[in-house]
Design a protein around this motif. Sequence first.
Motif: not given
Length: 62
Positions: A32-51
């Motif tokens: 669960v901790a790994v998935i949580h960390d990976l979700s942060g990376v996922h959000q960052a990548v999605l945020g980069d797509l919006r720029k």
Amino acid sequence: MFKNAEKISKAMDMLIKVTEELDNQERKDQMVAVIHDLSGVHQAVLGDLRKPSPFTDNTIEG
């Protein structure tokens, strides 16, 4: 960049399925901790797509 977000999403789905099948609670907590960390990376990548891309013309004509 979208393909990276898609790959991360698929990896998270697979990790969630594996985690649900685990019997050991300590291992579940670790996953669960790994998935949580990976979700942060996922959000960052999605945020980069919006720029806006510096390599395209982002002006609006009208």
